[in-house]
Design a protein around this motif. Structure first.
Motif, PDB file in Angstrom:
ATOM      1  N   VAL A 128      -4.488  -6.276 -14.542  1.00  0.00           N
ATOM      2  CA  VAL A 128      -3.681  -6.456 -15.761  1.00  0.00           C
ATOM      3  C   VAL A 128      -2.870  -7.748 -15.569  1.00  0.00           C
ATOM      4  CG1 VAL A 128      -3.458  -3.951 -16.120  1.00  0.00           C
ATOM      5  CG2 VAL A 128      -1.614  -5.199 -14.977  1.00  0.00           C
ATOM      6  N   PHE A 177       5.069   0.984  -9.062  1.00  0.00           N
ATOM      7  CA  PHE A 177       4.262   0.557  -7.917  1.00  0.00           C
ATOM      8  C   PHE A 177       2.803   0.345  -8.335  1.00  0.00           C
ATOM      9  CE2 PHE A 177       2.092   2.497  -3.933  1.00  0.00           C
ATOM     10  CZ  PHE A 177       1.729   1.247  -3.453  1.00  0.00           C
ATOM     11  N   LEU A 178       2.244   1.334  -9.038  1.00  0.00           N
ATOM     12  CA  LEU A 178       0.844   1.228  -9.466  1.00  0.00           C
ATOM     13  C   LEU A 178       0.642  -0.002 -10.342  1.00  0.00           C
ATOM     14  CD1 LEU A 178      -1.985   2.566  -9.592  1.00  0.00           C
ATOM     15  CD2 LEU A 178      -1.184   3.820 -11.605  1.00  0.00           C
ATOM     16  N   GLU A 229       8.531   9.583 -10.125  1.00  0.00           N
ATOM     17  CA  GLU A 229       7.313   9.263 -10.890  1.00  0.00           C
ATOM     18  C   GLU A 229       7.426   7.865 -11.522  1.00  0.00           C
ATOM     19  OE1 GLU A 229       8.663  12.517 -11.021  1.00  0.00           O
ATOM     20  OE2 GLU A 229       7.053  13.054  -9.625  1.00  0.00           O
ATOM     21  N   LEU A 230       8.624   7.502 -11.990  1.00  0.00           N
ATOM     22  CA  LEU A 230       8.774   6.155 -12.557  1.00  0.00           C
ATOM     23  C   LEU A 230       8.504   5.095 -11.489  1.00  0.00           C
ATOM     24  CD1 LEU A 230      11.883   6.452 -14.921  1.00  0.00           C
ATOM     25  CD2 LEU A 230       9.459   6.773 -15.429  1.00  0.00           C
ATOM     26  N   LEU A 233      -1.811  -3.232  -9.767  1.00  0.00           N
ATOM     27  CA  LEU A 233      -2.836  -3.651 -10.747  1.00  0.00           C
ATOM     28  C   LEU A 233      -2.664  -5.125 -11.117  1.00  0.00           C
ATOM     29  CD1 LEU A 233      -2.911  -0.527 -13.120  1.00  0.00           C
ATOM     30  CD2 LEU A 233      -4.560  -1.128 -11.331  1.00  0.00           C
ATOM     31  N   ALA A 239      -0.985   3.698 -22.361  1.00  0.00           N
ATOM     32  CA  ALA A 239      -2.105   2.789 -22.550  1.00  0.00           C
ATOM     33  C   ALA A 239      -2.012   1.721 -21.466  1.00  0.00           C
ATOM     34  CB  ALA A 239      -2.036   2.144 -23.929  1.00  0.00           C
ATOM     35  N   GLU A 260      -0.320   8.082  -6.862  1.00  0.00           N
ATOM     36  CA  GLU A 260       0.353   7.447  -7.996  1.00  0.00           C
ATOM     37  C   GLU A 260      -0.310   7.860  -9.321  1.00  0.00           C
ATOM     38  OE1 GLU A 260      -0.187   5.622  -5.035  1.00  0.00           O
ATOM     39  OE2 GLU A 260       1.921   6.007  -4.610  1.00  0.00           O
ATOM     40  N   ASP A 296       0.812  -1.222   0.000  1.00  0.00           N
ATOM     41  CA  ASP A 296       0.000   0.000   0.000  1.00  0.00           C
ATOM     42  C   ASP A 296       0.843   1.269   0.000  1.00  0.00           C
ATOM     43  OD1 ASP A 296      -2.530   1.243  -0.027  1.00  0.00           O
ATOM     44  OD2 ASP A 296      -2.407   1.608   2.138  1.00  0.00           O
ATOM     45  N   SER A 297       2.165   1.123  -0.058  1.00  0.00           N
ATOM     46  CA  SER A 297       3.009   2.328  -0.095  1.00  0.00           C
ATOM     47  C   SER A 297       4.414   1.943  -0.524  1.00  0.00           C
ATOM     48  CB  SER A 297       3.057   3.004   1.281  1.00  0.00           C
ATOM     49  OG  SER A 297       3.725   2.167   2.199  1.00  0.00           O
ATOM     50  N   LEU A 298       5.220   2.970  -0.737  1.00  0.00           N
ATOM     51  CA  LEU A 298       6.639   2.768  -0.984  1.00  0.00           C
ATOM     52  C   LEU A 298       7.394   2.937   0.333  1.00  0.00           C
ATOM     53  CD1 LEU A 298       7.068   4.724  -4.361  1.00  0.00           C
ATOM     54  CD2 LEU A 298       6.738   2.272  -4.021  1.00  0.00           C
ATOM     55  N   GLY A 356       0.334  -4.630 -18.794  1.00  0.00           N
ATOM     56  CA  GLY A 356       0.600  -3.443 -17.976  1.00  0.00           C
ATOM     57  C   GLY A 356       0.625  -2.182 -18.811  1.00  0.00           C
ATOM     58  N   PHE A 357       1.388  -1.198 -18.363  1.00  0.00           N
ATOM     59  CA  PHE A 357       1.431   0.092 -19.050  1.00  0.00           C
ATOM     60  C   PHE A 357       2.238  -0.011 -20.356  1.00  0.00           C
ATOM     61  CE2 PHE A 357       0.712   1.764 -14.677  1.00  0.00           C
ATOM     62  CZ  PHE A 357      -0.475   2.425 -14.941  1.00  0.00           C
ATOM     63  N   ALA A 411       6.504   5.490  -8.976  1.00  0.00           N
ATOM     64  CA  ALA A 411       5.046   5.498  -8.766  1.00  0.00           C
ATOM     65  C   ALA A 411       4.353   4.664  -9.834  1.00  0.00           C
ATOM     66  CB  ALA A 411       4.513   6.931  -8.771  1.00  0.00           C
ATOM     67  N   VAL A 412       4.818   4.792 -11.082  1.00  0.00           N
ATOM     68  CA  VAL A 412       4.249   3.988 -12.175  1.00  0.00           C
ATOM     69  C   VAL A 412       4.492   2.506 -11.911  1.00  0.00           C
ATOM     70  CG1 VAL A 412       4.425   3.421 -14.632  1.00  0.00           C
ATOM     71  CG2 VAL A 412       4.469   5.820 -13.908  1.00  0.00           C
ATOM     72  N   ARG A 463      -6.094   6.745  -1.736  1.00  0.00           N
ATOM     73  CA  ARG A 463      -4.664   6.892  -1.490  1.00  0.00           C
ATOM     74  C   ARG A 463      -3.824   6.684  -2.759  1.00  0.00           C
ATOM     75  NH1 ARG A 463      -0.894   6.377   2.569  1.00  0.00           N
ATOM     76  NH2 ARG A 463       0.585   4.674   2.372  1.00  0.00           N
ATOM     77  N   ARG A 464      -4.324   5.896  -3.699  1.00  0.00           N
ATOM     78  CA  ARG A 464      -3.605   5.652  -4.972  1.00  0.00           C
ATOM     79  C   ARG A 464      -3.662   6.853  -5.901  1.00  0.00           C
ATOM     80  NH1 ARG A 464      -2.311   1.770  -2.785  1.00  0.00           N
ATOM     81  NH2 ARG A 464      -0.830   3.334  -2.128  1.00  0.00           N
ATOM     82  N   ALA A 507      -2.559  -2.105 -21.006  1.00  0.00           N
ATOM     83  CA  ALA A 507      -2.826  -3.395 -21.637  1.00  0.00           C
ATOM     84  C   ALA A 507      -3.242  -4.380 -20.554  1.00  0.00           C
ATOM     85  CB  ALA A 507      -1.584  -3.898 -22.365  1.00  0.00           C
ATOM     86  N   ALA A 508      -4.348  -5.029 -20.735  1.00  0.00           N
ATOM     87  CA  ALA A 508      -4.865  -5.940 -19.714  1.00  0.00           C
ATOM     88  C   ALA A 508      -4.188  -7.304 -19.800  1.00  0.00           C
ATOM     89  CB  ALA A 508      -6.370  -6.100 -19.865  1.00  0.00           C
TER      90      ALA A 508
END
Lengths: 189, 189
Positions: A179, A168-169, A162-163, A173, B186, B162, A80-82, A184-185, A165-166, B158-159, B188-189
């Motif tokens: 995903v 982690f997110l 920010e990278l 997911l 994007a 991010e 839930d966090s870094l 993923g992204f 954060a990406v 909280r997310r 991707a799933a």
């Protein structure tokens, strides 16, 4: 093509070795207590929690090298966090610990499978690279591109926040099955 | 289908109105000083710096509503940081200012063009939604999905921290011409 040493023997280490291999570059895949690094680029493909040990063991060897931090400093007990300060990053900590190295952040927003296959969601896999040394970023980007992926300069090392954060997110997911670990992204240009 | 009020008249307001329109839902596109909101969902499609004024003018009207924060609180003078505390988010601030509303974060990782076209990099445009109220997220996700996009529950409010990092990073990449304003991240799933 530059020689790349990869410290670590896990999934990400092997996937990044695949990329370097496709690029035509030479790669050494090293365990944590193995031989000295020989590469001009050294990828620290270890978990965040192991970075301090690598610095302690190999800090002197890393002077003058391009050091690539791929870590996602997630609190895996809570997911839930870094675990790095909110206004910092793992990469910033590493750069402070290795002042004679040229630290770049890369690969932390890419799942291993997408590095090996070269695609994510029908797009070429894109490696986002942040760092304060333009030559270091260009050297790594050249290998990434020659290895069949896209490389995008994501800005100064400050953007590692920010990278991360990406990264982690994206992990949250995947863990929540929103995903796949093969997806993923993607970065559409 | 729920009625949606959108406060704001800019590009994002219009793009989100497109999505609601495609969903078959009713939409009111309101200026900042217009008639009271009538929607069960209220999208604050205004810049971060205007949120405090919206809260001051319409706070009472927003009680009980699902309030959607789409903002990216970027320091546009430096384009090098966010203006919210490192351990917070615009959405967290909004939730604190509107304790009687159900605040969700959404749309801040989507460029307007990708909402209107419904695609990014060959993938369906994905709206990442963070919030602490599952019903509020599901209500918005229903509209997004009916409007032809994908919706993904990105976790608790909280997310939003991010999501705002993703939005910020994507803006820097577009400003640096690394990605087009019709493209970007994007999912991707």
């Amino acid at each position: 093509m530059a020689r790349v040493s990869i410290i670590g023997t896990g999934t990400m280490a092997k996937a990044i070795a695949d990329v370097v291999g496709r690029s035509g570059g030479a790669v050494d895949l090293l365990g944590r207590d193995d031989a000295p690094v020989t590469g001009e680029i050294v990828v620290l493909a270890v978990p965040y929690g192991a970075l301090a040990d690598v610095v302690a063991q190999r800090g002197a060897q890393l002077a003058g090298k391009v050091v690539v931090d791929i870590s996602n400093p997630v609190d895996f007990t809570t997911f839930d966090s870094l675990v790095v300060p909110a206004d910092g990053s793992a990469a910033a900590e590493l750069a402070e610990a290795l002042p004679a190295s040229r630290v770049v952040k890369a690969f932390n927003t890419n799942f291993a499978a997408t590095l090996s296959t070269g695609t994510v969601g029908g797009q070429p896999t894109t490696v986002l690279i942040a760092g304060d040394d333009a030559d270091a970023k260009a050297l790594l980007a050249g290998i990434v591109t020659a290895g069949g992926l896209r490389a995008v300069d994501a800005g100064p090392l400050r953007r590692a926040r920010e990278l991360e954060a990406v990264g982690f997110l994206q992990l949250t997911l995947a863990a929540a099955e929103k995903v796949a670990w093969t997806a993923g992204f993607a970065v559409a240009a």
